[in-house]
Design a protein around this motif. Structure first.
Motif, PDB file in Angstrom:
ATOM      1  N   SER A 198       0.833  -1.213   0.000  1.00  0.00           N
ATOM      2  CA  SER A 198       0.000   0.000   0.000  1.00  0.00           C
ATOM      3  C   SER A 198       0.860   1.253   0.000  1.00  0.00           C
ATOM      4  O   SER A 198       0.507   2.265  -0.619  1.00  0.00           O
ATOM      5  N   GLY A 199       2.013   1.201   0.694  1.00  0.00           N
ATOM      6  CA  GLY A 199       2.923   2.340   0.692  1.00  0.00           C
ATOM      7  C   GLY A 199       3.564   2.550  -0.667  1.00  0.00           C
ATOM      8  O   GLY A 199       3.762   3.691  -1.109  1.00  0.00           O
ATOM      9  N   LEU A 200       3.882   1.460  -1.358  1.00  0.00           N
ATOM     10  CA  LEU A 200       4.461   1.576  -2.699  1.00  0.00           C
ATOM     11  C   LEU A 200       3.431   2.084  -3.707  1.00  0.00           C
ATOM     12  O   LEU A 200       3.778   2.778  -4.667  1.00  0.00           O
ATOM     13  N   LYS A 201       2.169   1.766  -3.497  1.00  0.00           N
ATOM     14  CA  LYS A 201       1.110   2.298  -4.362  1.00  0.00           C
ATOM     15  C   LYS A 201       1.057   3.816  -4.251  1.00  0.00           C
ATOM     16  O   LYS A 201       0.882   4.528  -5.246  1.00  0.00           O
ATOM     17  N   THR A 202       1.215   4.327  -3.012  1.00  0.00           N
ATOM     18  CA  THR A 202       1.241   5.784  -2.814  1.00  0.00           C
ATOM     19  C   THR A 202       2.461   6.387  -3.503  1.00  0.00           C
ATOM     20  O   THR A 202       2.369   7.441  -4.142  1.00  0.00           O
ATOM     21  N   LEU A 203       3.597   5.699  -3.388  1.00  0.00           N
ATOM     22  CA  LEU A 203       4.836   6.190  -3.988  1.00  0.00           C
ATOM     23  C   LEU A 203       4.729   6.305  -5.501  1.00  0.00           C
ATOM     24  O   LEU A 203       5.250   7.248  -6.105  1.00  0.00           O
ATOM     25  N   THR A 204       4.040   5.362  -6.129  1.00  0.00           N
ATOM     26  CA  THR A 204       4.009   5.288  -7.592  1.00  0.00           C
ATOM     27  C   THR A 204       2.717   5.823  -8.205  1.00  0.00           C
ATOM     28  O   THR A 204       2.524   5.731  -9.413  1.00  0.00           O
ATOM     29  N   THR A 205       1.840   6.391  -7.385  1.00  0.00           N
ATOM     30  CA  THR A 205       0.503   6.752  -7.864  1.00  0.00           C
ATOM     31  C   THR A 205       0.515   7.773  -8.992  1.00  0.00           C
ATOM     32  O   THR A 205      -0.364   7.768  -9.856  1.00  0.00           O
ATOM     33  N   ASP A 206       1.495   8.682  -9.017  1.00  0.00           N
ATOM     34  CA  ASP A 206       1.521   9.718 -10.052  1.00  0.00           C
ATOM     35  C   ASP A 206       2.559   9.426 -11.146  1.00  0.00           C
ATOM     36  O   ASP A 206       2.886  10.312 -11.930  1.00  0.00           O
ATOM     37  N   TRP A 207       3.067   8.203 -11.189  1.00  0.00           N
ATOM     38  CA  TRP A 207       4.006   7.859 -12.253  1.00  0.00           C
ATOM     39  C   TRP A 207       3.269   7.791 -13.583  1.00  0.00           C
ATOM     40  O   TRP A 207       2.172   7.215 -13.688  1.00  0.00           O
ATOM     41  N   GLN A 208       3.859   8.343 -14.596  1.00  0.00           N
ATOM     42  CA  GLN A 208       3.218   8.349 -15.911  1.00  0.00           C
ATOM     43  C   GLN A 208       3.285   6.987 -16.581  1.00  0.00           C
ATOM     44  O   GLN A 208       2.409   6.647 -17.387  1.00  0.00           O
ATOM     45  N   SER A 209       4.287   6.215 -16.289  1.00  0.00           N
ATOM     46  CA  SER A 209       4.436   4.908 -16.922  1.00  0.00           C
ATOM     47  C   SER A 209       3.732   3.835 -16.094  1.00  0.00           C
ATOM     48  O   SER A 209       4.169   3.495 -14.984  1.00  0.00           O
ATOM     49  N   ASN A 210       2.643   3.298 -16.633  1.00  0.00           N
ATOM     50  CA  ASN A 210       1.955   2.207 -15.952  1.00  0.00           C
ATOM     51  C   ASN A 210       2.817   0.946 -15.895  1.00  0.00           C
ATOM     52  O   ASN A 210       2.701   0.146 -14.968  1.00  0.00           O
ATOM     53  N   LEU A 211       3.689   0.797 -16.919  1.00  0.00           N
ATOM     54  CA  LEU A 211       4.557  -0.360 -16.947  1.00  0.00           C
ATOM     55  C   LEU A 211       5.494  -0.375 -15.749  1.00  0.00           C
ATOM     56  O   LEU A 211       5.605  -1.386 -15.043  1.00  0.00           O
ATOM     57  N   TRP A 212       6.181   0.770 -15.521  1.00  0.00           N
ATOM     58  CA  TRP A 212       7.122   0.814 -14.409  1.00  0.00           C
ATOM     59  C   TRP A 212       6.408   0.731 -13.056  1.00  0.00           C
ATOM     60  O   TRP A 212       6.936   0.179 -12.088  1.00  0.00           O
ATOM     61  N   ARG A 213       5.201   1.275 -13.012  1.00  0.00           N
ATOM     62  CA  ARG A 213       4.421   1.176 -11.776  1.00  0.00           C
ATOM     63  C   ARG A 213       4.109  -0.292 -11.467  1.00  0.00           C
ATOM     64  O   ARG A 213       4.250  -0.748 -10.327  1.00  0.00           O
ATOM     65  N   SER A 214       3.745  -1.033 -12.495  1.00  0.00           N
ATOM     66  CA  SER A 214       3.445  -2.462 -12.312  1.00  0.00           C
ATOM     67  C   SER A 214       4.705  -3.240 -11.962  1.00  0.00           C
ATOM     68  O   SER A 214       4.660  -4.167 -11.133  1.00  0.00           O
ATOM     69  N   VAL A 215       5.829  -2.870 -12.585  1.00  0.00           N
ATOM     70  CA  VAL A 215       7.096  -3.551 -12.294  1.00  0.00           C
ATOM     71  C   VAL A 215       7.453  -3.406 -10.820  1.00  0.00           C
ATOM     72  O   VAL A 215       7.855  -4.378 -10.159  1.00  0.00           O
ATOM     73  N   VAL A 216       7.312  -2.168 -10.282  1.00  0.00           N
ATOM     74  CA  VAL A 216       7.651  -1.924  -8.881  1.00  0.00           C
ATOM     75  C   VAL A 216       6.688  -2.669  -7.958  1.00  0.00           C
ATOM     76  O   VAL A 216       7.106  -3.384  -7.029  1.00  0.00           O
ATOM     77  N   LEU A 217       5.391  -2.530  -8.202  1.00  0.00           N
ATOM     78  CA  LEU A 217       4.403  -3.113  -7.297  1.00  0.00           C
ATOM     79  C   LEU A 217       4.426  -4.638  -7.328  1.00  0.00           C
ATOM     80  O   LEU A 217       4.477  -5.302  -6.271  1.00  0.00           O
TER      81      LEU A 217
END
Length: 421
Positions: free
Chosen positions: A26-45
């Protein structure tokens, strides 16, 4: 034979770790919430979950295959170490994140109390702020990188500790006499022979008059030292190489099919001491002669508070002149605390090991700390009680946690000097 009690404990800890994963995600979701790349957001989460849950699964699988018939092997130690690395890192992340969430909670309570029943259209509890997650990542990176350094570098980062001790009654011929000490080799844990050889080379380079080893040659089984006999056998000294047994050398921490099998293991280990070129002292003493004078070297079997107590100091002292200068080899420093420092017979210097300094801590000029201090009064370095000295070696090897951080593996050199009045 599997130890179901340990497995239950490990399973509970693993379940707690999975709960940590849910909160951290849940904390990482907050960290990546405004990232423009959905790919990198999915990679991190999803990458975090795959890696973290995978480490927990490997940990459980590794110890599910653990057998008390052979004890911990480097594989088990690595699984435990990786799990601990992630567990501590996650715990630090959660502490930082939860402090931010606790602040949000109190702000929400304050907002609710101040509205007096009037709706403002805004939620009472503010959303989690991104910078809290960023701080959590940065702070958690400290234990993460430190633990990996401990595992890949620290456990073979040998340090030389030199200590000079002065005695009024040291025989003149032994003024300047040097002793190199190793302790707690724990040969069953080694996973990099060439890196380990650097520690042996450091000990050899000291060219001391006497070499002593103060116990725990193996983790459990005599066979663990066999691949390294030629290497540790390289350590020689003009006045001999002497050794004693530590608590792990008796094979008490694994299952044996019979008492005869366990006794045979100990006999085999004693034979390996001979093959190493070490004179194993079993509650006995030898006389070291130089220039027509002598000192007494005394070695006892393990005696430790809370551990096996088979050493017999009185037997070891038989035949030693009362006025002789005495050096005692005793694996566990609690033996010095309980039986040596106030003994009617003056034992000038005791050399011990056993604690490993917990393989973790801080040692800087003017400050020293390790969690092992809460178990042992004397856990590393020099102690003194009315000119009766104890030196506790921090250990050459490692056990359970496959790493060292802050408390590095040690080669000790003690120089004996005549104190001039």
């Amino acid at each position: 034979m599997h130890n179901s009690g340990f497995l239950k404990v490990f399973a509970i800890i693993a379940f707690i770790s999975l709960l940590f994963d849910w909160y951290i995600h849940s904390g990482l979701k907050t960290l990546t919430t405004d990232w423009q790349s959905n790919l990198w957001r999915s990679v991190v989460l999803w990458g975090y979950l795959v890696i973290s849950v995978g480490v927990t699964a490997l940990f459980l699988l590794g110890f599910g295959a653990f057998s008390t018939a052979s004890g911990m092997r480097p594989f088990h130690e690595w699984m435990l170490s990786l799990f601990l690395t992630f567990f501590v890192t996650k715990l630090v992340f959660i502490i930082v994140l939860s402090l931010g969430d606790l602040g949000r909670f109190f702000v929400g309570i304050f907002n609710m109390a101040g509205r007096s029943g009037n709706a403002s259209g805004q939620p009472a509890f503010p959303g989690r702020r991104k910078f809290i997650s960023e701080i959590a990542v940065l702070v958690a990176a400290v234990p993460f990188t430190s633990f990996f350094y401990a595992m890949f570098k620290g456990k073979y980062d040998y340090k030389l500790h030199k200590t000079t001790l002065y005695f009024e009654d040291l025989p003149d011929a032994f003024d300047g006499f040097t002793i190199t000490q190793l302790s707690d080799i724990h040969s069953g844990s080694f996973d990099n022979t060439e890196a380990m050889q650097r520690g042996i080379d450091l000990a050899k380079a000291q060219k001391s008059d006497l070499f002593v080893f103060t116990g725990d040659l193996v983790n459990n089984a005599a066979s663990e030292i066999e691949p390294y006999i030629d290497r540790f056998g390289q350590i020689k000294a003009p006045y001999g190489q002497f050794s004693i047994l530590g608590n792990h050398d008796y094979g008490d921490y694994i299952h044996w099919d019979s008492l005869q099998e366990k006794a045979a293991n100990l006999d085999k280990l004693k034979q390996h001491h001979k093959e190493l070129g070490y004179r194993l002292l079993l509650d006995e003493n030898v006389t070291i002669e130089k220039g027509g004078q002598s000192i007494s070297l005394i070695g006892i079997q393990n005696w430790g508070k809370g551990f096996i107590q088979v050493g017999d100091l009185n037997k070891a002292l038989e035949g030693v002149p009362k006025d002789a200068f005495k050096v005692l080899l005793s694996h566990d420093p609690t033996h010095w605390e309980e039986q040596v420092r106030y003994n009617p017979t003056t034992i000038h210097l005791t050399l011990s090991g056993h604690t490993h300094g917990a393989q973790f801590g801080v040692e800087i000029p003017g400050f020293r700390w390790s969690p092992v201090k809460y178990r042992y009064v004397d856990w590393a370095g020099l102690a003194n009680e009315k000119n009766r000295y104890l030196y506790v070696n921090r250990g050459f090897g490692f056990l359970a946690f496959s790493g060292r951080l802050g408390i590095w593996p040690e080669v000790t050199v003690i120089e004996l000097k005549k104190k001039v009045a």
